[in-house]
Design an enzyme around this catalytic site. Structure first.
Site, PDB file in Angstrom:
ATOM      1  N   CYS A 114      14.175  -7.924  50.572  1.00  0.00           N
ATOM      2  CA  CYS A 114      15.494  -7.534  50.058  1.00  0.00           C
ATOM      3  C   CYS A 114      15.819  -6.088  50.449  1.00  0.00           C
ATOM      4  CB  CYS A 114      15.581  -7.781  48.546  1.00  0.00           C
ATOM      5  SG  CYS A 114      17.275  -7.776  47.944  1.00  0.00           S
TER       6      CYS A 114
ATOM      7  N   HIS B  67      14.170 -13.196  47.984  1.00  0.00           N
ATOM      8  CA  HIS B  67      13.026 -12.749  47.176  1.00  0.00           C
ATOM      9  C   HIS B  67      11.957 -13.842  47.123  1.00  0.00           C
ATOM     10  CE1 HIS B  67      14.186  -8.866  45.306  1.00  0.00           C
ATOM     11  NE2 HIS B  67      15.414  -9.282  45.534  1.00  0.00           N
TER      12      HIS B  67
ATOM     13  N   GLU C 165       8.925 -13.639  46.423  1.00  0.00           N
ATOM     14  CA  GLU C 165       7.971 -13.463  45.305  1.00  0.00           C
ATOM     15  C   GLU C 165       8.452 -14.195  44.048  1.00  0.00           C
ATOM     16  OE1 GLU C 165      10.192 -11.306  46.155  1.00  0.00           O
ATOM     17  OE2 GLU C 165      10.994 -10.329  44.347  1.00  0.00           O
TER      18      GLU C 165
END
Ligand code: MN
Length: 240
Positions: free
Chosen positions: A112, A217, A219
């Site tokens: 990001c 994202h 994660e």
């Protein structure tokens, strides 16, 4: 058994209700690294160049995380757009670490804001606000009320690219928690994935042992195998 690679993870600065400044990292970055076989190491802000070099020397990989906007001055732009959480000290720290990783061949993954930091470190620029500056854009900002694993739009990955090989797919649904994006791509980078409106969602630095950035994202999407594979490939590269 070989030593697990140490992955430096960049943080953000946050002022709590008592007005006290804190240095924080969202835990899902750390668990994504751990799960992929790495040891996450939190990198503080506020360190000088020599101190940062000292930390850099400990690292096998660098994870540049999401967060607020870069100061547009860092890429030579003035803007009227509404900016979010600008922290010039974080810009300084991350640009120094990025340049070291670029110069030394240290594996890095930019997420990001980190995707944008790498582009700026290599001479690229950003849209300071997609809705102000990019006609016919999809909605990319699903912050606040939206769960962070909300699948906001699809991404088309360049066939045969390293990203497609790693993720095992040429099309993937991603979350989207950004109001800025790459405008001028740095000449050293190759764009490897796009949203349906053309926004650059991933880049790769060729000739680098592992230099990949993503605008989404991963994660927060660890329920999905391709997203785990991305962290695994990054940590594996750091192991080498
Ligand atoms: Mn997006």
């Amino acid at each position: 058994m070989s030593k697990k690679p140490v992955i430096g993870v960049t943080p953000h600065r946050h002022k709590n209700e008592a007005g006290r400044l804190q240095i924080l990292i969202a835990e899902d970055y750390l668990t994504a690294v751990t799960r992929a076989g790495g040891i996450p190491l939190m990198i503080p802000l506020g360190l000088d160049e020599e101190q940062l070099d000292g930390i850099f020397s400990l690292l096998d990989g660098l994870l540049l995380t999401g967060g607020g906007d870069m100061d547009p001055q860092s890429y030579g732009v003035q803007t009227q757009s509404q900016l979010i959480f600008v922290d010039p000290d974080r810009d300084r720290v991350e640009l120094q670490l990025s340049r070291k990783a670029l110069d030394t061949g240290l594996p890095f993954l930019g997420v990001c804001r980190g995707h944008q930091v790498i582009n700026v470190a290599l001479g690229g620029t950003l849209y300071t606000d997609i809705s102000d500056e990019y006609p016919d854009a999809l909605q990319h900002q699903f912050a606040g009320e939206w769960p962070r694993d909300h699948l906001a739009h699809s991404v088309r990955i360049e066939p045969k690219s390293r990203l497609a090989q790693i993720m095992g797919t040429e099309q993937v649904d991603v979350n989207s928690i950004h109001h800025q994006a790459i405008r001028k791509l740095a000449s050293a980078l190759i764009e490897t994935a796009h949203a349906p409106d053309g926004i650059i969602e991933s880049t790769i630095l060729p000739e680098h042992p592992f230099g990949i950035t993503v605008q989404w994202h991963p994660e927060c999407l660890q329920a999905y195998q391709p997203m785990r594979a991305l962290f695994r490939a990054f940590v594996d590269a750091a192991q080498k």
